[in-house]
Design a protein around this motif. Structure first.
Motif, short mmCIF file in Angstrom:
data_model
loop_
_atom_site.label_atom_id
_atom_site.label_comp_id
_atom_site.label_asym_id
_atom_site.label_seq_id
_atom_site.Cartn_x
_atom_site.Cartn_y
_atom_site.Cartn_z
N GLY A 1 0.82 -1.20 0.00
CA GLY A 1 0.00 0.00 0.00
C GLY A 1 0.85 1.25 0.00
O GLY A 1 2.05 1.22 -0.24
N GLU A 2 0.17 2.34 0.29
CA GLU A 2 0.82 3.64 0.38
C GLU A 2 0.53 4.18 1.77
O GLU A 2 -0.57 4.02 2.29
N ALA A 3 1.52 4.80 2.36
CA ALA A 3 1.34 5.38 3.70
C ALA A 3 1.84 6.82 3.70
O ALA A 3 2.79 7.15 3.01
N THR A 4 1.16 7.65 4.45
CA THR A 4 1.61 9.02 4.68
C THR A 4 1.76 9.20 6.17
O THR A 4 0.79 9.08 6.92
N LEU A 5 2.98 9.45 6.58
CA LEU A 5 3.29 9.66 8.00
C LEU A 5 3.37 11.15 8.25
O LEU A 5 4.02 11.88 7.51
N ARG A 6 2.73 11.58 9.32
CA ARG A 6 2.73 13.00 9.67
C ARG A 6 2.54 13.11 11.17
O ARG A 6 1.76 12.36 11.76
#
Length: 190
Positions: free
Chosen positions: A145-150
């Motif tokens: 998948g794709e992940a966005t960490l913030r």
């Protein structure tokens, strides 16, 4: 020593100094000769898109300072190091870093002396976007998948290491948290 020999010796010395200076000069993340992946080693492979497309560089008021150093490669090594410790024997993980926005930003409007200083404020949180594929020992895809960490509270939560002065400490914490929280959960589920 003849004048011609002295001239050749000085020319050779000058060329050697120029070559040494070129090697020692700080490289930028946008250098065409800079790698776009870590060398294949172990169960975790990490590559990245062209850093010129990263938010860190596209939106920076001081692009020169934003592209200095090897921070993309350092973050890739953090992914490899953290994930390698978590994977089960035979499992592999492929990561492609798609976008990075480092914590803080430059505020050149504070004057010429502040132009090169990264200011840390809540409005400049770190963010890392990446794609990943986790495979089992048999080569089957276990998760992808794709992940966005913030972390918008990055200034209030601490880095986990007392007195840490690493300029990438907030970004590395994002990576460590993802590995501990999300990757470990996927590994345990399979």
């Amino acid at each position: 020593m003849s004048r011609l020999s002295l001239h050749r010796l000085l020319l050779a010395g000058s060329l050697a100094m120029l070559a040494a200076t070129a090697i020692a000069a700080p490289r930028t993340v946008t250098d065409p000769q800079a790698p776009r992946a870590l060398q294949a080693e172990g169960p975790v492979s990490v590559q990245w898109n062209d850093p010129r497309t990263f938010t860190e560089l596209r939106n920076s008021p001081n692009r020169f300072e934003a592209e200095r150093g090897d921070w993309v490669q350092q973050l890739a090594k953090q992914f490899r190091s953290a994930a390698t410790k978590t994977l089960q024997p035979g499992q592999t993980l492929d990561i492609t870093m798609v976008d990075i926005k480092r914590a803080g930003d430059f505020e050149p409007w504070h004057g010429p002396r502040a132009n090169d200083i990264r200011i840390l404020r809540d409005i400049y949180p770190p963010r890392i976007q990446f794609e990943y594929t986790l495979k089992g020992g048999d080569g089957q895809v276990l998760d992808q998948g794709e992940a966005t960490l913030r972390d918008s509270g990055f200034l209030h939560g601490g880095t986990g290491r007392q007195g840490d002065s690493d300029p990438l400490r907030y970004e590395k914490k994002l990576i460590d948290d993802w590995v501990r929280r999300d990757l470990a959960k996927q590994i345990a589920a399979n």
